[in-house]
Each structure stands twice: as C-alpha cells, then as structure tokens.
Design a protein around this motif. Structure first.
Motif, PDB file in Angstrom:
ATOM      1  N   GLU B 100       3.393 -26.583  10.039  1.00 27.22           N
ATOM      2  CA  GLU B 100       2.386 -25.528   9.959  1.00 27.22           C
ATOM      3  C   GLU B 100       1.213 -25.987   9.092  1.00 27.22           C
ATOM      4  O   GLU B 100       1.338 -26.921   8.312  1.00 27.22           O
ATOM      5  CB  GLU B 100       3.011 -24.261   9.350  1.00 27.22           C
ATOM      6  CG  GLU B 100       3.249 -24.308   7.838  1.00 27.22           C
ATOM      7  CD  GLU B 100       4.392 -25.202   7.397  1.00 27.22           C
ATOM      8  OE1 GLU B 100       5.140 -25.700   8.257  1.00 27.22           O
ATOM      9  OE2 GLU B 100       4.521 -25.417   6.167  1.00 27.22           O
ATOM     10  N   LEU B 111      -5.614 -19.546  15.500  1.00 24.37           N
ATOM     11  CA  LEU B 111      -7.006 -19.754  15.909  1.00 24.37           C
ATOM     12  C   LEU B 111      -7.315 -21.244  16.050  1.00 24.37           C
ATOM     13  O   LEU B 111      -8.092 -21.644  16.916  1.00 24.37           O
ATOM     14  CB  LEU B 111      -7.960 -19.102  14.903  1.00 24.37           C
ATOM     15  CG  LEU B 111      -7.816 -17.581  14.749  1.00 24.37           C
ATOM     16  CD1 LEU B 111      -8.773 -17.063  13.689  1.00 24.37           C
ATOM     17  CD2 LEU B 111      -8.059 -16.862  16.068  1.00 24.37           C
ATOM     18  N   VAL B 112      -6.693 -22.048  15.198  1.00 24.62           N
ATOM     19  CA  VAL B 112      -6.931 -23.494  15.268  1.00 24.62           C
ATOM     20  C   VAL B 112      -6.374 -24.066  16.579  1.00 24.62           C
ATOM     21  O   VAL B 112      -6.848 -25.082  17.068  1.00 24.62           O
ATOM     22  CB  VAL B 112      -6.294 -24.202  14.048  1.00 24.62           C
ATOM     23  CG1 VAL B 112      -6.310 -25.708  14.215  1.00 24.62           C
ATOM     24  CG2 VAL B 112      -7.025 -23.819  12.778  1.00 24.62           C
ATOM     25  N   GLY B 113      -5.382 -23.357  17.147  1.00 23.99           N
ATOM     26  CA  GLY B 113      -4.685 -23.898  18.311  1.00 23.99           C
ATOM     27  C   GLY B 113      -5.535 -24.144  19.543  1.00 23.99           C
ATOM     28  O   GLY B 113      -5.184 -24.978  20.369  1.00 23.99           O
ATOM     29  N   VAL B 114      -6.652 -23.438  19.667  1.00 25.13           N
ATOM     30  CA  VAL B 114      -7.478 -23.616  20.865  1.00 25.13           C
ATOM     31  C   VAL B 114      -8.307 -24.892  20.734  1.00 25.13           C
ATOM     32  O   VAL B 114      -9.071 -25.039  19.788  1.00 25.13           O
ATOM     33  CB  VAL B 114      -8.419 -22.407  21.067  1.00 25.13           C
ATOM     34  CG1 VAL B 114      -9.335 -22.627  22.254  1.00 25.13           C
ATOM     35  CG2 VAL B 114      -7.594 -21.144  21.248  1.00 25.13           C
ATOM     36  N   ARG B 175       1.295 -21.325  18.246  1.00 23.19           N
ATOM     37  CA  ARG B 175       0.071 -22.106  18.079  1.00 23.19           C
ATOM     38  C   ARG B 175      -0.137 -23.027  19.275  1.00 23.19           C
ATOM     39  O   ARG B 175      -1.258 -23.198  19.758  1.00 23.19           O
ATOM     40  CB  ARG B 175       0.208 -22.914  16.783  1.00 23.19           C
ATOM     41  CG  ARG B 175      -1.032 -23.558  16.283  1.00 23.19           C
ATOM     42  CD  ARG B 175      -0.777 -24.206  14.945  1.00 23.19           C
ATOM     43  NE  ARG B 175       0.105 -25.358  15.053  1.00 23.19           N
ATOM     44  CZ  ARG B 175       0.599 -26.032  14.015  1.00 23.19           C
ATOM     45  NH1 ARG B 175       0.310 -25.673  12.797  1.00 23.19           N
ATOM     46  NH2 ARG B 175       1.394 -27.065  14.199  1.00 23.19           N
ATOM     47  N   SER B 176       0.974 -23.611  19.753  1.00 22.44           N
ATOM     48  CA  SER B 176       0.864 -24.473  20.933  1.00 22.44           C
ATOM     49  C   SER B 176       0.415 -23.669  22.141  1.00 22.44           C
ATOM     50  O   SER B 176      -0.360 -24.156  22.961  1.00 22.44           O
ATOM     51  CB  SER B 176       2.215 -25.110  21.253  1.00 22.44           C
ATOM     52  OG  SER B 176       2.731 -25.755  20.124  1.00 22.44           O
ATOM     53  N   ALA B 179      -3.200 -23.126  23.001  1.00 22.44           N
ATOM     54  CA  ALA B 179      -3.888 -24.197  23.715  1.00 22.44           C
ATOM     55  C   ALA B 179      -3.688 -24.117  25.229  1.00 22.44           C
ATOM     56  O   ALA B 179      -4.236 -24.934  25.954  1.00 22.44           O
ATOM     57  CB  ALA B 179      -3.405 -25.557  23.205  1.00 22.44           C
TER      58      ALA B 179
END
Ligand code: ADP
Ligand code: MG
Lengths: 343, 262
Positions: B100, B111-114, B175-176, B179
């Motif tokens: 993480e 939000l970072v996942g994209v 998170r994955s 994407a």
C-alpha cells in the motif's frame, strides 16, 4: 528605525525568503517525491554564480581583480530567471545519471559525489567563477529606482513577490494528482510502477522543476549580498535545509516555512547573542553540531515535524448524492472538488 | 459448410508464457516455464515455497527481466516493455508483501490507481486545475463506487499504513481495479490474513471472475484453488510440472507428492 536596524531586519527577511524557497524545493524532492538530494546546495550555488556573471559586467571591470566567464550586464529579472534555467539544465543532466536507477542509496551516493566534484571544479578552475576567492562587488539590481535607504525594502518586496509566484507553482504540484502520484512513488515505487506510473520520468521532472527553484533562490540571495564563493555553499548547508524540512514538517509546504524560520534563521540569530566562550569559532562550530543532532532527534521523537503532512480529504462527488438520502443531511457536500487541498 | 457456420474456436489464451528462465547468481529461480492463461477466468499458479511462482509474476509484470523466454499478452510480445508500460496495456499485479501507499489515505490509494491521468501530466503546472478537474471527478466517482462495493467506505480517510493486513490486501485489489485491468496478477492475496476476511476476498475474486476479468492467482490453499480456478499451473523448482484442471492434478499423485514434499 535606525539605519543599522533596517539593514538587520531586511537582511533577515531576504534570507528568510531565500530559505523558504530552498526548503520548498528540497521538500518537493525529499518530502513529496522521496528523492534525497545531497547535491542540493550545488543547484542553489549554480543559480547564484549564474546570476552573478550575468550582472557583474566584463571581468576586466573593477581593475580586473577577479576572473569569470561571460561577464554580461543583463537587466533584472533576467539573471534570476536564467539562473533558474541553468540550475534546471544541470538538474536534468545530474538526474539522468542519479535517478535512472531507483535504489535510494545509489541516488544519494551519486549526488554526494557530484556535489564534491562541483566544489573541486569551481575551486580549482580559476577562470570559471574566480576560484576559491569567489565573486564580489555584484551590483544591486533596481538600485537606481529608489533611494539607498529604501533599497533594502524594495528588495524585500522583490523577494516576497518571487516567493508568492513560486508558491503558486509549488502548490499546483502538491495539490494536484501529480503531487499525489509523486507521494505514491515515495511510499512504494514498485507498486506505483505496477500501476502504470513512469517513476523515472516523474522523478526527473520534479528534480528539474524543484532545482530550478533552488537556482532562483541562490540568484535572489547573491543579488542582495553581492558576493558568492565556495565558502557560501559548503555541502553541510544541504543538511541545514534537510534539517529545516524535517523539523518544520516533511511534505507540508506551510510546515517547511516554519522550518525555514526556525532552523536557518532563528538558529543563526540566536547564536549571535551567545557570548563567545572557549576558543574563537567555538560558538559557530557548536551551531553546526546542534543543527546536526536536531534532525535525528526530530526523526526519533517527532518524525512528522512541527506541522505534519496533511491528510487529504475529499468530498463525496455530487453525482453520487443526487436523490440519495445523504443529501439532506449533508447539504455542504455538493461538489467533488477536493476540500482543503491548500497546503 | 455454410458461410454462417461458426467454427469451433478454442478459448482464447490471453497470457502466454514461453520458456521463461531467470537466474539469481547461478541459481535458476525459474527454469523454463511455459503456460497459458485463458481469457475471462482465473488461472491458479501453485507449487511449494521457492518454486518460483513470485518470480514468474515478477517476470510477467516486468519487475524483473527474464534471462531468456517471452511473455505474450493478447498475442503481443511484451517481454521488452517496462512495468509501467505493461500496466498501461492493462496488465496489473499485486505483490506478495503488502504494498500500500502507507502515507496516503485509502481513497488516495484508489485515486492513484488510474494510469495516465491528466492531472499527472506536467502540463498541469502551466494550465492548472481546470486541466484535470473533470477527469478527477470521474475518478472520484469510480473510487467511491469501489469503496461501496468492497465495504471500505468507513476507512476512506484512514492512512493505508494503519489498515489491518487483510484490509491492505483488499485495498490493493481495489486499487488494481481502478486501473480497469485486462489481466490481474495476484500473488497470494489471502495469505496471512484472518479466515473470515480471506473468505470475503475469495468471494470478491469469484465475482470478478464471473464479470469476465482474467486473473492469474498464486494461492497456497488447494480448496480455494479448487473453488475459484478452472485451470491450474503447477510449478516446482522453477519448472512447470503439470497443467490442467484441479481434479486432474489431484488424480496425478506425483504432483501431489511434490507439493507435499515442498
Ligand atoms: N531477488 C532474489 N535474489 C536471489 N534469489 C531469489 C530472489 N528472488 C527469489 N529468489 C529465489 O528464487 C527461488 C524462487 O523464489 P520465489 O519466486 O519467491 O518462489 P515462490 O513464490 O514460489 O515461493 C527461491 O529459491 C528464492 O530464494
Ligand atoms: Mg512467492
């Protein structure tokens, strides 16, 4: 205010502005992106030297007692802007070497070595920036605009304006998805890569951008104090900035202002009032020792600093509230705009 | 044969691993592994500790370069691509160790996942917020949706570093999903977490498979593998020993012995 008091106060304010810029720059690298730039002071120095040789005029001036390259006389604020560009260019080259590999120990080592090489080059290459004696008698920009009594205040104003402009850009980084992604790479670079982030490119970008700020800070300083030499950018100065960022609050732009105020400024001023004791120079040496142990003490007891990195909170997107039973009880949540992204 | 007669196309293999090898200072962690993963289902990668499963995932994801061999995704050779380039093609992986972003909140982790967001581009500096505001809104909607679905809404503003081990694993999967992966590699997503949450995660994976997500799952528990996975790749000592359905592998006592020996 007496003349000497004006001089004292304005000098402190200009130094504060310069240190704030330096700390923002260092914090973007260390606090946000996780790059430990041990060559930091070199980027400030290259900015200072650049601005100096673009302001000084030909090196035959003043009886030709100092030797340096270029020797142009460019009007304010061009030398300061060019200083930023030159520092950015140097950062790009250093970054290509140091940031290509993701291992932090490799990065730190390369930076330290480059910093030492830079000092050796500047000290021994006498024609570059006048060797160990350094550059002096750098003319004051804009001094024709105001009386000599008003000049220091004018320069404080210039410094403040540059700080505000730089802050707007720094804020654009830290409050945007770019800043968030950089913090993600700081926390776990492998996971960030696995999510499609080009970590090397992102780091190279933030390295170039923030070292441009470092260069501008050096330029701003040299145009005020009028002199710059290898003694002005000893590598320990990097640790002063590092300590300021750690004490103030890593990853928080406001905390970093606090750090700039407390470490380089308050500290320097406080030691002024300590009566000299022991051997000459002992008080100065003690100052380095205290700054040196301040960082580990904070990392141990207050690792997040005086004003820690803020927790970012977001409002529920408006579209999710339409017609839901949440909307009457939470009427303030009508926009998805990230709340409080203000640091 | 009439023109509109549909030929009997075999199930598409989405991932193909060809003779992968990787050594660490003379030790072959992966020693000639070849297998395929079919589109739209979960393929299990099983085998004793040290068999080379995680290394295979590192090689597929690009975190490690193979000494030799190829990785093909959707018919395209991706062996030379960097990890972030593979991720942008839809290949996303999780790690055996929880990974993480500890000083980011749960929501920020999502939000970072994209990948490749407007607000991450350097143009942001010049144009400012209006360049990315709209996309950020869409990303937020997606993240809130995922938190709702995976019952993590209450943890929204919690630092990811403060979550329990199981919640971290769940967060990584979420998170994955941000994407929108075409292929998800999961390295023991249920290892070392409490059985209740492990069952919950298993349920989520089963749902994702039904929705058609292609996954490669490293998993120790054979019951879980049996419930979730249509095909199984069995590795030992860097080599693929057997592939097939779970019941076929169970009939093959040699395979089971190797497993118990490891
Ligand atoms: N970075 C590394 N350096 C050296 N040896 C490694 C490294 N990664 C894995 N190995 C070795 O490779 C073998 C396979 O490891 P791994 O892929 O983690 O197995 P598994 O996931 O199946 O338990 C082990 O013998 C392990 O010790
Ligand atoms: Mg493993």
């Amino acid at each position: 205010m007496s003349q000497s008091m004006v001089y004292y106060v304005t000098t402190i304010l200009v130094y504060l502005g310069v240190d704030i810029l330096a700390c923002w720059s260092f914090n973007l690298q260390y606090g946000v992106a996780g790059i430990l730039n041990f060559a930091f002071i070199m980027f400030q120095a290259v900015g200072a030297y650049t601005a100096a040789v673009l302001t000084l005029g030909p090196s035959s001036g003043n009886g030709g007692f100092q030797h340096y390259i270029l020797g142009w006389t460019l009007p304010f604020p061009i030398p300061i802007l060019v200083a930023g560009v030159v520092a950015a260019a140097l950062a790009y080259v250093v970054g290509l070497i140091a940031l290509r590999r993701l291992r932090a120990d490799y990065q730190a080592m390369v930076m330290l070595v480059i910093s030492v090489i830079a000092t050796l080059v500047v000290t021994n290459e006498l024609g570059l920036f006048n060797g160990p004696a350094g550059l002096a008698l750098i003319p004051e920009p804009l001094s024709s605009l105001v009386s000599s009594g008003g000049y220091p205040w004018l320069y404080v104003g210039v410094t403040a304006a540059i700080c505000v402009i730089v802050y707007l850009f720094v804020h654009r980084v830290t409050s945007s998805p770019l800043g968030r992604t950089l913090r993600a790479t700081r926390d776990n670079q492998d996971a960030a890569q696995a999510l499609g982030k080009d970590v090397v490119k992102l780091r190279l970008f933030i390295f170039v951008f923030s070292n441009a700020i470092a260069g501008i800070s050096g330029a701003l300083l040299v145009e005020f104090i009028g002199a710059w030499s290898p003694g002005s950018w000893l590598y320990v100065e990097t640790f002063v900035i590092l300590t300021a960022v750690i004490v103030g609050g890593t990853g928080n732009n406001a905390g970093v202002i606090m750090g700039a105020l407390l470490v380089p400024i308050a500290f320097n001023e406080a030691t002024r009032f300590i009566p000299p004791f022991g051997r000459p120079g002992l008080v100065d040496a003690m100052q380095w020792v205290v700054i040196g142990i301040l960082a580990p003490i904070f990392l141990w007891f207050w690792p997040r600093g005086i004003i820690p990195e803020r927790r970012r909170r977001f409002k529920v997107p408006a579209i999710l509230l339409v017609g839901s039973d949440q909307s009457p009880t939470r009427p303030e949540m009508t926009t998805a705009e990230a709340k409080g992204e203000v640091d | 044969m009439s023109l509109n007669e549909v030929p009997n196309v075999p199930v598409q293999s989405f991932l193909e691993v060809r003779d992968l090898r990787r050594d660490f200072g003379g030790v072959w962690a992966v020693d000639g592994a070849s297998f395929e993963a079919q589109s739209g289902c979960i393929t299990a990668l099983i085998g004793p500790n040290g068999a080379g499963k995680s290394t295979v995932v590192d090689l597929i994801g690009g975190a490690l370069r193979p000494t030799s061999g190829q990785v093909l995704m959707d018919g395209r050779d991706i062996t030379a691509l960097k990890p972030h380039e593979r991720a942008r093609l839809g290949l996303v992986r999780t790690y055996q160790m929880s990974s993480e972003f500890g000083r980011l909140t749960v929501l920020e982790n999502l939000l970072v996942g994209v990948p490749d967001q407007r607000g991450e581009r350097f143009r942001t500096l010049v144009i400012g917020k209006r360049y990315w505001r709209e996309q950020e809104e869409a990303v937020l909607v997606k993240a809130f949706g995922l938190m709702d679905r995976f019952a993590m809404s209450e943890k929204r503003d919690e630092y990811a570093g403060n979550l329990s081990g199981g919640q971290k694993r769940l967060l990584e999967i979420m998170r994955s999903l941000m994407a929108e992966p075409k292929l998800l590699l999961l390295d023991e997503p249920m290892a070392g977490i409490n059985p209740t949450l492990a069952r919950v995660i298993e349920g989520y994976l089963s749902d994702l498979a039904k929705e058609g997500l292609t996954m490669l799952l490293i998993e120790h528990e054979l019951d879980v593998v049996d419930r979730l996975c249509e095909s199984v790749v069995f590795m030992a000592q860097g080599k693929v020993i057997a592939t097939g359905k779970m019941e076929e592998l169970l009939k093959n006592t040699g395979v089971l012995n190797a497993y118990l020996a490891g």
